[in-house]
Motif scaffolding. Structure first.
Motif, mmCIF file in Angstrom:
data_model
loop_
_atom_site.group_PDB
_atom_site.id
_atom_site.type_symbol
_atom_site.label_atom_id
_atom_site.label_comp_id
_atom_site.label_asym_id
_atom_site.label_seq_id
_atom_site.Cartn_x
_atom_site.Cartn_y
_atom_site.Cartn_z
ATOM 1 N N ILE A 1 39.753 -6.223 -28.818
ATOM 2 C CA ILE A 1 39.318 -4.838 -28.566
ATOM 3 C C ILE A 1 38.340 -4.442 -29.678
ATOM 4 O O ILE A 1 38.723 -4.401 -30.848
ATOM 5 C CB ILE A 1 40.528 -3.870 -28.578
ATOM 6 C CG1 ILE A 1 41.654 -4.376 -27.669
ATOM 7 C CG2 ILE A 1 40.094 -2.455 -28.244
ATOM 8 C CD1 ILE A 1 41.360 -4.408 -26.209
ATOM 9 N N LEU A 2 37.097 -4.148 -29.321
ATOM 10 C CA LEU A 2 36.131 -3.676 -30.329
ATOM 11 C C LEU A 2 36.198 -2.153 -30.453
ATOM 12 O O LEU A 2 35.950 -1.594 -31.522
ATOM 13 C CB LEU A 2 34.716 -4.112 -29.957
ATOM 14 C CG LEU A 2 34.498 -5.625 -29.830
ATOM 15 C CD1 LEU A 2 33.096 -5.919 -29.317
ATOM 16 C CD2 LEU A 2 34.729 -6.322 -31.165
ATOM 17 N N GLY A 3 36.498 -1.505 -29.337
ATOM 18 C CA GLY A 3 36.619 -0.049 -29.332
ATOM 19 C C GLY A 3 37.418 0.358 -28.124
ATOM 20 O O GLY A 3 37.306 -0.280 -27.071
ATOM 21 N N ASP B 1 57.994 -2.284 -18.468
ATOM 22 C CA ASP B 1 58.596 -2.853 -19.688
ATOM 23 C C ASP B 1 57.608 -3.374 -20.736
ATOM 24 O O ASP B 1 57.808 -3.168 -21.928
ATOM 25 C CB ASP B 1 59.523 -4.018 -19.308
ATOM 26 C CG ASP B 1 60.868 -3.497 -18.817
ATOM 27 O OD1 ASP B 1 61.138 -2.298 -19.079
ATOM 28 O OD2 ASP B 1 61.599 -4.251 -18.159
ATOM 29 N N ASN B 2 56.576 -4.081 -20.298
ATOM 30 C CA ASN B 2 55.699 -4.753 -21.260
ATOM 31 C C ASN B 2 54.423 -3.953 -21.504
ATOM 32 O O ASN B 2 53.437 -4.114 -20.780
ATOM 33 C CB ASN B 2 55.343 -6.155 -20.768
ATOM 34 C CG ASN B 2 56.581 -7.024 -20.640
ATOM 35 O OD1 ASN B 2 57.445 -6.997 -21.519
ATOM 36 N ND2 ASN B 2 56.681 -7.752 -19.539
ATOM 37 N N VAL B 3 54.489 -3.121 -22.496
ATOM 38 C CA VAL B 3 53.354 -2.239 -22.780
ATOM 39 C C VAL B 3 52.842 -2.483 -24.193
ATOM 40 O O VAL B 3 53.625 -2.552 -25.138
ATOM 41 C CB VAL B 3 53.759 -0.751 -22.635
ATOM 42 C CG1 VAL B 3 52.578 0.159 -22.944
ATOM 43 C CG2 VAL B 3 54.304 -0.477 -21.239
ATOM 44 N N GLU B 4 51.548 -2.626 -24.316
ATOM 45 C CA GLU B 4 50.924 -2.750 -25.634
ATOM 46 C C GLU B 4 49.877 -1.649 -25.772
ATOM 47 O O GLU B 4 49.291 -1.199 -24.782
ATOM 48 C CB GLU B 4 50.223 -4.107 -25.775
ATOM 49 C CG GLU B 4 51.158 -5.299 -25.682
ATOM 50 C CD GLU B 4 51.840 -5.614 -27.016
ATOM 51 O OE1 GLU B 4 51.484 -4.958 -28.024
ATOM 52 O OE2 GLU B 4 52.711 -6.500 -27.032
ATOM 53 N N LEU B 5 49.618 -1.259 -27.024
ATOM 54 C CA LEU B 5 48.567 -0.281 -27.294
ATOM 55 C C LEU B 5 47.315 -0.993 -27.770
ATOM 56 O O LEU B 5 47.363 -1.768 -28.724
ATOM 57 C CB LEU B 5 49.024 0.690 -28.387
ATOM 58 C CG LEU B 5 50.167 1.648 -28.040
ATOM 59 C CD1 LEU B 5 50.606 2.408 -29.295
ATOM 60 C CD2 LEU B 5 49.744 2.625 -26.936
ATOM 61 N N ALA B 6 46.212 -0.748 -27.099
ATOM 62 C CA ALA B 6 44.941 -1.244 -27.631
ATOM 63 C C ALA B 6 44.613 -0.491 -28.909
ATOM 64 O O ALA B 6 45.028 0.659 -29.081
ATOM 65 C CB ALA B 6 43.822 -1.038 -26.615
ATOM 66 N N ASP B 7 43.932 -1.142 -29.818
ATOM 67 C CA ASP B 7 43.370 -0.434 -30.967
ATOM 68 C C ASP B 7 42.155 -1.222 -31.457
ATOM 69 O O ASP B 7 42.088 -2.441 -31.264
ATOM 70 C CB ASP B 7 44.401 -0.256 -32.085
ATOM 71 C CG ASP B 7 44.145 1.045 -32.851
ATOM 72 O OD1 ASP B 7 43.074 1.661 -32.651
ATOM 73 O OD2 ASP B 7 45.003 1.437 -33.650
ATOM 74 N N ASP B 8 41.227 -0.521 -32.069
ATOM 75 C CA ASP B 8 39.978 -1.173 -32.475
ATOM 76 C C ASP B 8 40.288 -2.339 -33.416
ATOM 77 O O ASP B 8 40.957 -2.160 -34.442
ATOM 78 C CB ASP B 8 39.049 -0.170 -33.166
ATOM 79 C CG ASP B 8 38.658 0.984 -32.238
ATOM 80 O OD1 ASP B 8 39.152 1.028 -31.097
ATOM 81 O OD2 ASP B 8 37.875 1.843 -32.668
ATOM 82 N N GLY B 9 39.805 -3.512 -33.055
ATOM 83 C CA GLY B 9 39.997 -4.698 -33.885
ATOM 84 C C GLY B 9 41.215 -5.520 -33.520
ATOM 85 O O GLY B 9 41.390 -6.625 -34.048
ATOM 86 N N LYS B 10 42.056 -5.017 -32.631
ATOM 87 C CA LYS B 10 43.286 -5.717 -32.252
ATOM 88 C C LYS B 10 42.978 -6.830 -31.238
ATOM 89 O O LYS B 10 42.140 -6.647 -30.361
ATOM 90 C CB LYS B 10 44.250 -4.700 -31.632
ATOM 91 C CG LYS B 10 45.704 -5.108 -31.598
ATOM 92 C CD LYS B 10 46.544 -3.850 -31.295
ATOM 93 C CE LYS B 10 47.995 -4.174 -31.029
ATOM 94 N NZ LYS B 10 48.766 -2.930 -30.765
ATOM 95 N N SER B 11 43.661 -7.965 -31.398
ATOM 96 C CA SER B 11 43.470 -9.081 -30.457
ATOM 97 C C SER B 11 44.755 -9.367 -29.691
ATOM 98 O O SER B 11 45.858 -9.172 -30.209
ATOM 99 C CB SER B 11 43.052 -10.341 -31.217
ATOM 100 O OG SER B 11 41.707 -10.235 -31.599
ATOM 101 N N PHE B 12 44.589 -9.825 -28.470
ATOM 102 C CA PHE B 12 45.721 -10.225 -27.630
ATOM 103 C C PHE B 12 45.495 -11.660 -27.176
ATOM 104 O O PHE B 12 44.479 -11.962 -26.547
ATOM 105 C CB PHE B 12 45.835 -9.307 -26.411
ATOM 106 C CG PHE B 12 46.080 -7.869 -26.769
ATOM 107 C CD1 PHE B 12 47.365 -7.382 -26.934
ATOM 108 C CD2 PHE B 12 45.006 -6.999 -26.965
ATOM 109 C CE1 PHE B 12 47.595 -6.059 -27.274
ATOM 110 C CE2 PHE B 12 45.224 -5.672 -27.305
ATOM 111 C CZ PHE B 12 46.522 -5.196 -27.465
#
Lengths: 301, 301
Positions: free
Chosen positions: A5-7, A288-299
């Protein structure tokens, strides 16, 4: 497959938050998805090699998804790029970028291809031996597409021990990997299942931003490993969704549940909220499976 | 008068350097000069109040001076701006911005005025009781103007002691400040010089970027307190100036010297140089008062 996630904030760039942009590494490809203002700086910050980007997918022509594109195209020129660049986005994107380049008398010295979209049905934008990319028609204030990235099934994995045991000649390996039976040195036919293992399951990623709650996308995104679905608002501001054509975290979770996706990533948060935790809490009540995006975060998948 | 550099590096934005943009506080005005990508983030970072910006001056339509403008215009809308915004820039700027807003169906809800420029002669863009702004035609690859910002002479400063001594009625103050003689209570005419002091000398600032060495600007910028003159290169790369239509630090200093300006500020550095010190050293060989622009740096006069 790796998503960075870049932004992931809505509206305007701020000192510490960036508008929408993502890079998806899938097989040998590095796809750029949306390109809000400042994306080229984010690409540098997270050390993404500019030359690896050959395809850029733009969901819609609101500034927070698109105003970084002219600068990035210009930077590619300054970096001496020679390889092709393909841009997929709504009709009008070519005219806009071309006009900006013309005004600056700054034509690219590399081949630049625009693939303009105006269909309201899902269509295939890109396909090779490894990957396909399809549009996901979304419901927003202007013409908008999400994008579905799917790996193609890999070839079957050769069981080296079994192949050696049956003394199978190397010339057969290619066919066996593609599902054919083998022939042992003594002439016996060996069933493919005895010579190979299942390849890893092909992975898929669906990017859905920006959109109102829209169940028509469910058949398209069904069973994807990873779904990014915008959640501009919380349910407390659900009344803003119909006018702005955005979704709440709960709505994103309902879509994720109905489409039986693997993991839901929330993003495109309105900057009115001080903390992102409430987004996750709201979505977790449904899915159930929820993640929060954030700038700079990788999945990674 | 206070000049704040938001960005002063050439070409593309990077993690820690920004393309050209400046804010000039002069009398009651806050003028924005150029608007490279990321300018709105820089404005936030240096706590410039967005609503104070009513006039934006764009030198030319290369991306590093202009690609932040569409985003800033959109942000003004999202912030609920109601007051007029005036944009001064080369012919074509209106079409470009209008097209981007049209594609996003994002018209401004405030009055937006474009003042398009195509003259090769210096002309007055803005004038009120306090300040005037004129173009400085520059020599670059595309049509480019610098901008000359000049305070108008302030009214004379009333010498309160003298006025009281002569028992001069308040009704005369306005005329006396504007140079008229006073009349004492006893009917004697008192010369203006006995009742007033000189106001502070009006200040002026010349912004010159981007340009090749160009002596024709000297009569326009003569005697300004502050000159920002681009210095993309050092003399060691002077051979690049004619093709790219940029200047060296030495050339900027020669212009400053010939125009007998107060202080020269260098900027628009090529990112090929690791340190800025050499720019200052090179210019100091020709001209005494040299400062280096840097992102976030302010200059008070």
């Amino acid at each position: 497959m790796k998503l960075t996630i870049l932004g992931c904030y809505s509206a305007t760039p701020r000192t510490f938050t960036n508008p929408t942009s993502q890079v998806l590494e899938i097989r040998k490809h590095l796809f750029l998805i949306d390109c809000g203002e400042g994306t080229q700086v984010q690409l540098r910050k997270y050390k993404v090699k500019f030359s690896r980007i050959k395809h850029i997918f733009i969901s819609h022509l609101h500034g927070d998804h698109f105003f970084g594109l002219p600068g990035l195209i210009s930077t590619f020129r300054l970096l001496g790029r020679e390889s092709e660049l393909h841009i997929y986005g709504p009709k009008g994107i070519k005219e806009a970028v071309t006009l900006l380049l013309k005004l600056g008398d700054s034509w690219t010295n590399y081949p630049l291809f625009f693939h303009e979209l105006d269909s309201s049905k899902s269509e295939t934008l890109f396909e090779d031996d490894e990957v396909s990319v399809n549009t996901i028609p979304l419901d927003h204030r202007v013409y908008t597409n999400g994008f579905l990235f799917k790996e193609k099934p890999a070839v079957r994995k050769l069981d080296i021990e079994a192949v050696k045991e049956h003394q199978i000649d190397r010339s057969q390996y290619h066919n066996i990997k593609n599902g054919k039976n083998g022939v042992a040195k003594n002439g016996t036919e060996i069933p493919n299942v005895d010579l190979t293992e299942d390849p890893p399951k092909p992975k898929s990623y669906a990017f859905c931003s920006d959109t109102a709650y829209n169940e028509t996308i469910i058949p398209i995104i069904e069973n994807v490993e990873l779904l990014y679905h915008e959640s501009t608002f919380l349910e407390s501001e659900a009344h803003l969704c119909s006018k702005t054509k955005h979704s709440t975290a709960k709505q994103a979770a309902i879509i994720a549940k109905k489409a039986t996706v693997g993991t839901l990533i929330l993003g495109h948060y309105s900057t009115r909220y001080k903390s992102l935790d409430l987004f996750k809490e709201e979505a977790l009540e449904v899915f159930d499976n929820v993640e929060l995006a954030d700038d700079g975060k990788s999945f990674n998948i």
